[in-house]
Design a protein around this motif. Structure first.
Motif, PDB file in Angstrom:
ATOM      1  N   LYS A   8       7.480   4.404  -6.951  1.00  0.00           N
ATOM      2  CA  LYS A   8       6.172   5.051  -6.830  1.00  0.00           C
ATOM      3  C   LYS A   8       5.049   4.212  -7.442  1.00  0.00           C
ATOM      4  O   LYS A   8       3.918   4.677  -7.494  1.00  0.00           O
ATOM      5  CB  LYS A   8       6.170   6.458  -7.428  1.00  0.00           C
ATOM      6  N   TYR A  11       6.833   0.235  -5.215  1.00  0.00           N
ATOM      7  CA  TYR A  11       7.629   0.694  -4.080  1.00  0.00           C
ATOM      8  C   TYR A  11       7.125   2.083  -3.710  1.00  0.00           C
ATOM      9  O   TYR A  11       7.051   2.967  -4.571  1.00  0.00           O
ATOM     10  CB  TYR A  11       9.120   0.747  -4.452  1.00  0.00           C
ATOM     11  N   ASP A  12       6.774   2.270  -2.457  1.00  0.00           N
ATOM     12  CA  ASP A  12       6.201   3.534  -1.994  1.00  0.00           C
ATOM     13  C   ASP A  12       7.299   4.581  -1.806  1.00  0.00           C
ATOM     14  O   ASP A  12       7.834   4.753  -0.720  1.00  0.00           O
ATOM     15  CB  ASP A  12       5.443   3.311  -0.687  1.00  0.00           C
ATOM     16  N   LYS A  82       8.277  -1.016   2.354  1.00  0.00           N
ATOM     17  CA  LYS A  82       7.674   0.001   1.491  1.00  0.00           C
ATOM     18  C   LYS A  82       7.118  -0.581   0.185  1.00  0.00           C
ATOM     19  O   LYS A  82       6.581   0.148  -0.646  1.00  0.00           O
ATOM     20  CB  LYS A  82       8.690   1.104   1.192  1.00  0.00           C
ATOM     21  N   LYS A  84       4.303  -2.056  -1.726  1.00  0.00           N
ATOM     22  CA  LYS A  84       2.878  -1.862  -1.466  1.00  0.00           C
ATOM     23  C   LYS A  84       2.139  -3.205  -1.341  1.00  0.00           C
ATOM     24  O   LYS A  84       2.370  -4.122  -2.133  1.00  0.00           O
ATOM     25  CB  LYS A  84       2.266  -1.015  -2.581  1.00  0.00           C
ATOM     26  N   ASP A 158       3.282   4.537 -12.379  1.00  0.00           N
ATOM     27  CA  ASP A 158       2.782   5.770 -11.781  1.00  0.00           C
ATOM     28  C   ASP A 158       2.918   6.946 -12.735  1.00  0.00           C
ATOM     29  O   ASP A 158       2.499   8.047 -12.411  1.00  0.00           O
ATOM     30  CB  ASP A 158       3.572   6.098 -10.511  1.00  0.00           C
ATOM     31  N   GLY A 177      -0.578   6.236  -5.480  1.00  0.00           N
ATOM     32  CA  GLY A 177      -0.628   5.695  -4.111  1.00  0.00           C
ATOM     33  C   GLY A 177      -0.963   4.213  -4.170  1.00  0.00           C
ATOM     34  O   GLY A 177      -0.236   3.428  -4.765  1.00  0.00           O
ATOM     35  N   ASN A 178      -2.091   3.854  -3.579  1.00  0.00           N
ATOM     36  CA  ASN A 178      -2.562   2.473  -3.630  1.00  0.00           C
ATOM     37  C   ASN A 178      -3.766   2.314  -4.552  1.00  0.00           C
ATOM     38  O   ASN A 178      -4.408   1.268  -4.571  1.00  0.00           O
ATOM     39  CB  ASN A 178      -2.919   1.976  -2.221  1.00  0.00           C
TER      40      ASN A 178
END
Length: 183
Positions: A8, A11-12, A82, A84, A158, A177-178
């Motif tokens: 998170k 890595y998404d 995934k 980012k 995160d 997120g980003n």
């Protein structure tokens, strides 16, 4: 050196959960382990077991995967997208990824990225943790054994559960997120 949490953060998603889903789709027999996994999660939430004990129970499904090394490689072939883009744009050779996810799961993608890794030491055949889950204060303990903590320029995560490690960085960022926000 810049230090990053993995799941998170760069890595998404959660790679451990994604790897589980990847395997459940391929091996329906893993469904027989659900009751024990759900019980372990409930026991952890009620404070009856530690996070390490809960994750060990969850990871027991590894013993049902015939060729886990190949499964890991196939997983990353499908899921490396995934990572980012913002991380890829600023990636440096001296980056360190520190994660609670199993080390064997992350090793192939970290090797491909050409950076360093500290992660949870989990037996890939049994799911048993060989030492405490690499989470919270444990990340600091692990990093202190291998690196000069004063060498950390930037830290990214995160989750505020990484605050013990964030305190050592010259500057830390919370990743949603980003979006990167000052810690």
């Amino acid at each position: 050196m810049n230090v990053y949490d993995w799941d998170k953060t760069i890595y998404d998603g959660d790679s451990s959960i994604d790897f589980y889903k990847f395997n459940v789709k391929r091996h329906k027999r893993l469904a027989k382990l659900w009751p024990a996994q759900v019980k372990a999660a409930a026991d952890y939430k009620r404070g009856k077991i530690t996070k390490t004990e809960m994750k060990t129970q969850f990871y027991r499904y590894f013993s049902e995967i015939d060729d886990i090394d190949n499964a890991v490689l196939e997983f990353w072939a499908i899921n490396k997208h995934k990572i980012k883009p913002w991380y890829m744009e600023q990636r440096r050779d001296d980056d360190l990824i520190i994660s609670a996810s199993p080390e064997f799961l992350l090793e192939p993608i970290i090797k491909e990225l050409g950076v360093q890794l500290i992660a949870s030491d989990v037996d890939k055949h049994t799911g048993v943790h060989r030492q405490e889950n690499c989470y919270g204060v444990e990340k600091v303990r692990r990093m202190e054994k291998l690196y000069d903590m004063n060498a950390m320029e930037y830290f990214y995560s995160d989750s505020y559960s990484d605050d013990p490690l964030a305190q050592y960085a010259q500057q830390s960022f919370l990743v949603k997120g980003n979006e990167l926000k000052n810690w």
